[in-house]
Design an enzyme around this catalytic site. Structure first.
Site, mmCIF file in Angstrom:
data_model
loop_
_atom_site.group_PDB
_atom_site.id
_atom_site.type_symbol
_atom_site.label_atom_id
_atom_site.label_comp_id
_atom_site.label_asym_id
_atom_site.label_seq_id
_atom_site.Cartn_x
_atom_site.Cartn_y
_atom_site.Cartn_z
ATOM 1 N N GLU A 186 8.361 11.808 10.819
ATOM 2 C CA GLU A 186 8.955 12.283 9.573
ATOM 3 C C GLU A 186 8.213 13.521 9.071
ATOM 4 O O GLU A 186 6.977 13.508 9.004
ATOM 5 C CB GLU A 186 8.912 11.163 8.519
ATOM 6 C CG GLU A 186 9.847 10.015 8.894
ATOM 7 C CD GLU A 186 9.479 8.682 8.245
ATOM 8 O OE1 GLU A 186 8.750 8.673 7.234
ATOM 9 O OE2 GLU A 186 9.920 7.639 8.779
ATOM 10 N N GLU A 236 11.530 4.067 10.760
ATOM 11 C CA GLU A 236 10.352 3.770 11.592
ATOM 12 C C GLU A 236 10.685 2.918 12.802
ATOM 13 O O GLU A 236 10.116 3.100 13.871
ATOM 14 C CB GLU A 236 9.269 3.090 10.756
ATOM 15 C CG GLU A 236 8.468 4.039 9.876
ATOM 16 C CD GLU A 236 9.194 4.459 8.618
ATOM 17 O OE1 GLU A 236 10.274 3.903 8.336
ATOM 18 O OE2 GLU A 236 8.688 5.350 7.910
ATOM 19 N N PHE A 257 2.360 7.320 7.035
ATOM 20 C CA PHE A 257 1.160 6.577 6.644
ATOM 21 C C PHE A 257 1.123 5.341 7.547
ATOM 22 O O PHE A 257 2.180 4.792 7.879
ATOM 23 C CB PHE A 257 1.231 6.108 5.189
ATOM 24 C CG PHE A 257 1.005 7.193 4.172
ATOM 25 C CD1 PHE A 257 -0.221 7.322 3.534
ATOM 26 C CD2 PHE A 257 2.024 8.075 3.846
ATOM 27 C CE1 PHE A 257 -0.434 8.317 2.580
ATOM 28 C CE2 PHE A 257 1.818 9.076 2.901
ATOM 29 C CZ PHE A 257 0.585 9.191 2.272
ATOM 30 N N PHE A 288 3.349 2.404 6.717
ATOM 31 C CA PHE A 288 4.782 2.346 7.024
ATOM 32 C C PHE A 288 5.032 1.998 8.490
ATOM 33 O O PHE A 288 6.173 1.758 8.887
ATOM 34 C CB PHE A 288 5.469 3.649 6.626
ATOM 35 C CG PHE A 288 5.241 3.983 5.180
ATOM 36 C CD1 PHE A 288 5.444 3.015 4.201
ATOM 37 C CD2 PHE A 288 4.776 5.224 4.782
ATOM 38 C CE1 PHE A 288 5.201 3.284 2.866
ATOM 39 C CE2 PHE A 288 4.529 5.504 3.452
ATOM 40 C CZ PHE A 288 4.739 4.534 2.487
ATOM 41 N N HIS A 343 -0.688 2.905 0.510
ATOM 42 C CA HIS A 343 -0.998 4.186 1.154
ATOM 43 C C HIS A 343 -2.445 4.249 1.628
ATOM 44 O O HIS A 343 -2.993 5.327 1.826
ATOM 45 C CB HIS A 343 -0.735 5.353 0.201
ATOM 46 C CG HIS A 343 0.716 5.603 -0.072
ATOM 47 N ND1 HIS A 343 1.439 4.868 -0.973
ATOM 48 C CD2 HIS A 343 1.592 6.494 0.464
ATOM 49 C CE1 HIS A 343 2.695 5.311 -1.003
ATOM 50 N NE2 HIS A 343 2.806 6.295 -0.134
HETATM 51 C C1 LIG Z 1 9.526 3.133 5.186
HETATM 52 C C2 LIG Z 1 8.891 4.371 4.605
HETATM 53 N N1 LIG Z 1 8.647 5.412 5.412
HETATM 54 C C3 LIG Z 1 8.056 6.524 4.916
HETATM 55 C C4 LIG Z 1 7.714 6.605 3.609
HETATM 56 C C5 LIG Z 1 7.011 7.841 3.065
HETATM 57 N N2 LIG Z 1 7.897 8.539 2.121
HETATM 58 C C6 LIG Z 1 7.802 8.322 0.801
HETATM 59 S S1 LIG Z 1 8.978 9.125 -0.068
HETATM 60 C C7 LIG Z 1 9.604 9.828 1.338
HETATM 61 C C8 LIG Z 1 10.805 10.717 1.246
HETATM 62 C C9 LIG Z 1 11.918 10.002 0.562
HETATM 63 O O1 LIG Z 1 13.076 10.744 0.586
HETATM 64 P P1 LIG Z 1 14.391 10.185 -0.089
HETATM 65 O O2 LIG Z 1 14.598 8.759 0.288
HETATM 66 O O3 LIG Z 1 15.496 11.108 0.223
HETATM 67 O O4 LIG Z 1 14.064 10.154 -1.629
HETATM 68 P P2 LIG Z 1 13.557 11.382 -2.549
HETATM 69 O O5 LIG Z 1 12.075 11.424 -2.440
HETATM 70 O O6 LIG Z 1 14.228 12.607 -2.040
HETATM 71 O O7 LIG Z 1 13.992 11.001 -3.908
HETATM 72 C C10 LIG Z 1 8.895 9.411 2.460
HETATM 73 C C11 LIG Z 1 9.180 9.826 3.841
HETATM 74 C C12 LIG Z 1 7.969 5.477 2.810
HETATM 75 N N3 LIG Z 1 7.634 5.444 1.513
HETATM 76 N N4 LIG Z 1 8.552 4.378 3.330
#
Ligand SMILES: Cc1ncc(C[n+]2csc(CCOP(=O)(O)OP(=O)(O)O)c2C)c(N)n1
Lengths: 328, 338
Positions: free
Chosen positions: A32, A63, A86, A89, A130
């Site tokens: 990601e 994932e 992280f 995840f 985290h």
């Molecule tokens: C299962 C998982 N993978 C990775 C992450 C790390 N992460 C946190 S927010 C994010 C982006 C989220 O994007 P989106 O769902 O489009 O929501 P936005 O932040 O744009 O509101 C990521 C990759 C996570 N929290 N949970």
């Protein structure tokens, strides 16, 4: 250790990725946010998608699919590297790692060589989701190799060796070390080092501290302090958490007779408990005192920095444990 | 399915107030972060307040709300006191999370607001479980039943967890409303690297549920879409999927400069707050002076809450029990030990 020109832990692991991408066309990277211009949540892959077009790829937030895709690519002759944003995840890809990657060679005789990079470990304000150290659950599953570099040189060496390994390798990179750990003596391009050997980082006669990842620095600091009190501490950096280099540990205990195992992870079902179990089974006669485990508290990781610092072990906790054994 | 649903009327001024509360609170928290007074980071819902407030305002006692990163407005409108948001960011011992969890990871379980874990997609199945339990125990009364709203981004929509939970809700025909906010980027990843269907609403068909799509930078559209989906779910129409288009007008968190966002998108961005202000002016609900007075009143109210939280105590490690078990017998025994 902190000259600004010195290579960081993060730069060393990035360099290892650049080298394996350049040297081996079977290698590609999936994760990601890994593509430029962003280059990853921690910038580990910065520049790589530009240097290796098409071979460093952003994945959706999936994932299970990322880990499963690595299994498929490995079975088809690839050498995939996957990055979880992280380590916390990675648990969402655990099925593919533990049940698929880990079992394939044993079930079929076909190797499943993939490298999963997991940014792990605590930073203040990271909170329960985290900061985790996932080695407890990852080492529990037969078939996974788990490495955890605690030096800049090892960030490089272990990643190269992981890609060369024919088994699925979990590579635990510590977030706190990314920018904090620097090595002016870092050198690239040497021969591949074995993945599974522990390293004696400091020799001593009175007590052995076995540790890994960011706690190596904590143990070395503890040893410096203890030296002022006349306690001579040996520090072993496991480097590889599974398989364990029990031989190096037992050799050390033959000299010191005392064992402290220090880790940032939780105590239950841990690498620390495994080291102690193996030592008790095979080296009980070498021990002058009962082994001690220095680990995190048995709760989720707290958000507030004051609670966070009290949750995790530090150099003081290691010193206390060593003193306890020396005065046993 | 697919009968027209009469939307609940929108009180544009009240809607604007909740949007403004969230915006001003998050601006204050961001400035505290830049001063180094908040550990970790601050995650704002800038540009997404119209949608989020519309959800929080239209939920009722007994409903379930699983807000996510961008839902300060919804949380406040649902009943979270502003001071609790500040306490959580600051890690104050006085807060409902007691310094144990921080930033956006908090909720009020007794009031039906679930405390999110970070793992995206993970909040949907618990919402389904609450509804399923209520269905089994006869607590869902068809016609005007309680609902659960789960918020997610277009990135989080790509998790297996989300898929499994939506499908379970569909199979059980539960009043779950999934609100997928497509704000263009998941951290640095543009939407087209997360999904390639025309609109996430297209997935509703695949799951066998009703879908709604709107431009959520338009306050009225956001309000009405939420109103319609909630009404449908309450009436017994099964799960609903809202796909809302908007743009994240901030970094992923305040640590992120969002340099990767397409400049053309940035230039064309519509701020729902500006749109909401214009709306109340155009409708003659407030004049410029009243709007300015509203801003001042809310700013004063928010600053007072944050200032109070700033004056409160941090947790003290020596007071922490490190007790993990709820069961009194376990807690009295080896709880803290393992
Ligand atoms: C299962 C998982 N993978 C990775 C992450 C790390 N992460 C946190 S927010 C994010 C982006 C989220 O994007 P989106 O769902 O489009 O929501 P936005 O932040 O744009 O509101 C990521 C990759 C996570 N929290 N949970």
């Amino acid at each position: 250790m902190s000259s600004p020109e010195a290579t960081t832990y993060l730069a060393a692991l990035r360099q290892a990725m650049a080298e394996v991408l350049a040297a081996d066309e079977r290698v590609f990277l999936l994760g990601e946010d890994v593509e430029d211009p962003f280059g990853g949540a921690f910038k580990a892959t910065k520049g790589l998608s530009t240097a290796f077009p098409g071979r460093v790829r952003n994945a959706p937030i999936s994932e299970d699919a990322i880990a499963g895709a690595a299994v498929g690519a490995a079975l088809d002759g690839g050498r995939p590297i996957i990055e979880f944003q992280f380590a916390d995840f990675a648990i969402c890809g655990f099925n593919q790692l533990a049940n698929h990657a880990a079992t394939t060679f044993w079930r079929t005789g076909k190797p499943c060589p993939l490298v999963a990079r997991l940014p792990c470990g605590g930073t203040p304000g990271g909170g329960p989701f985290h900061c985790q150290m996932p080695e407890g659950w990852l080492t529990a599953h037969p078939g996974l190799v788990v490495v955890a570099p605690g030096t800049v040189q090892d960030a490089y060496e272990l990643l190269r060796a992981a890609v060369a390994c024919d088994d699925p390798v979990i590579y635990l990179e510590h977030k706190h070390l990314y920018y904090h750990l620097r090595d002016p003596g870092f050198s690239a391009g040497g021969p591949l080092l074995p993945l599974h050997r522990a390293a004696v980082r400091r020799s001593g006669r009175d007590c052995t501290v076995v540790t890994y990842s960011a706690m190596v620095q904590g143990a070395l600091a503890a040893a410096e302090g203890l030296a002022l009190e006349g306690i001579d501490t040996e520090v072993i950096d496991l480097r590889c958490l599974k398989p364990l280099d029990t031989e190096t540990i037992l050799e050390s205990l033959a000299r010191t007779g005392r064992l402290v195992v220090a880790s940032e992870g939780w105590p239950y079902g841990s690498v620390a408990s495994e080291v102690i179990t193996q030592v008790c089974a095979e080296g009980f006669h070498l021990l002058d005192a009962p082994p001690r485990r220095v680990a995190a508290r048995n709760t989720p990781i707290p958000f507030h920095p004051a609670l966070w610092s009290a949750h995790r072990p530090d150099a003081n906790a290691i010193q206390e444990a060593v003193r306890g054994l020396v005065n046993f | 399915m697919d009968q027209p649903i009469e939307p609940a009327p929108c009180d544009a001024v009240a809607h604007l107030q909740w949007m403004l509360r969230a915006r001003l609170l998050e601006e204050r928290l961001s400035s505290l972060y830049r001063q180094g007074r908040i550990p970790g980071s601050v995650f704002t819902g800038r540009g997404q307040e119209a949608l989020s407030a519309a959800i929080g305002m239209q939920l009722r006692p007994g409903d379930i709300f699983a807000p996510l990163i961008r839902d300060m407005a919804g949380r406040l409108a649902f009943g979270l006191p502003a001071i609790e948001a500040a306490r959580t960011y600051l890690g104050r011992i006085t807060g409902h999370m007691r310094g144990r969890d921080g930033n956006v990871h908090h909720g009020l379980v007794d009031q039906g607001m679930l405390p999110m874990i970070s793992h995206l997609g993970a909040m949907a199945a618990p919402c389904v479980g609450i509804l399923l339990k209520r269905k089994i125990t006869g607590a869902l009364v068809a016609g005007d039943q309680c609902v659960a709203v789960v918020c997610i981004g277009e990135g989080g929509m790509q998790t297996g967890a989300m898929h499994e939970a939506i499908n379970l809700a569909a199979v059980e025909r539960l009043p779950l409303v999934v609100v997928a906010a497509n704000n263009g980027y998941a951290y640095s990843t543009p939407s087209h690297q997360n999904f390639v269907c025309r609109d996430l609403v297209d997935r509703a068909l695949g799951y066998g549920l009703r879908g709604w799509s709107c431009d959520a930078t338009d306050c009225r559209a956001a309000w009405q879409t939420v109103a319609q989906a909630l009404a449908a779910a309450r009436s017994g129409d099964g799960p609903q999927l809202i796909s809302a288009r908007l743009l994240r007008l901030a970094g992923h968190g305040e640590h992120d400069d969002a340099a990767y966002i397409d400049p053309a998108l940035k230039a064309a961005a519509v701020d729902c707050l500006d749109q909401g202000r214009q709306l109340v002016l155009d409708q003659g609900l407030l004049d410029q002076a009243e709007l300015a007075a509203l801003h001042t009143t809310i700013k004063t109210e928010i600053d007072a809450a944050v200032d109070q939280a700033l004056g409160e105590a941090d947790p003290v490690a020596s007071d922490e029990s490190w007790q993990i078990f709820a069961d009194p017998i376990l807690a009295a025994g080896a709880g803290a030990q393992a």
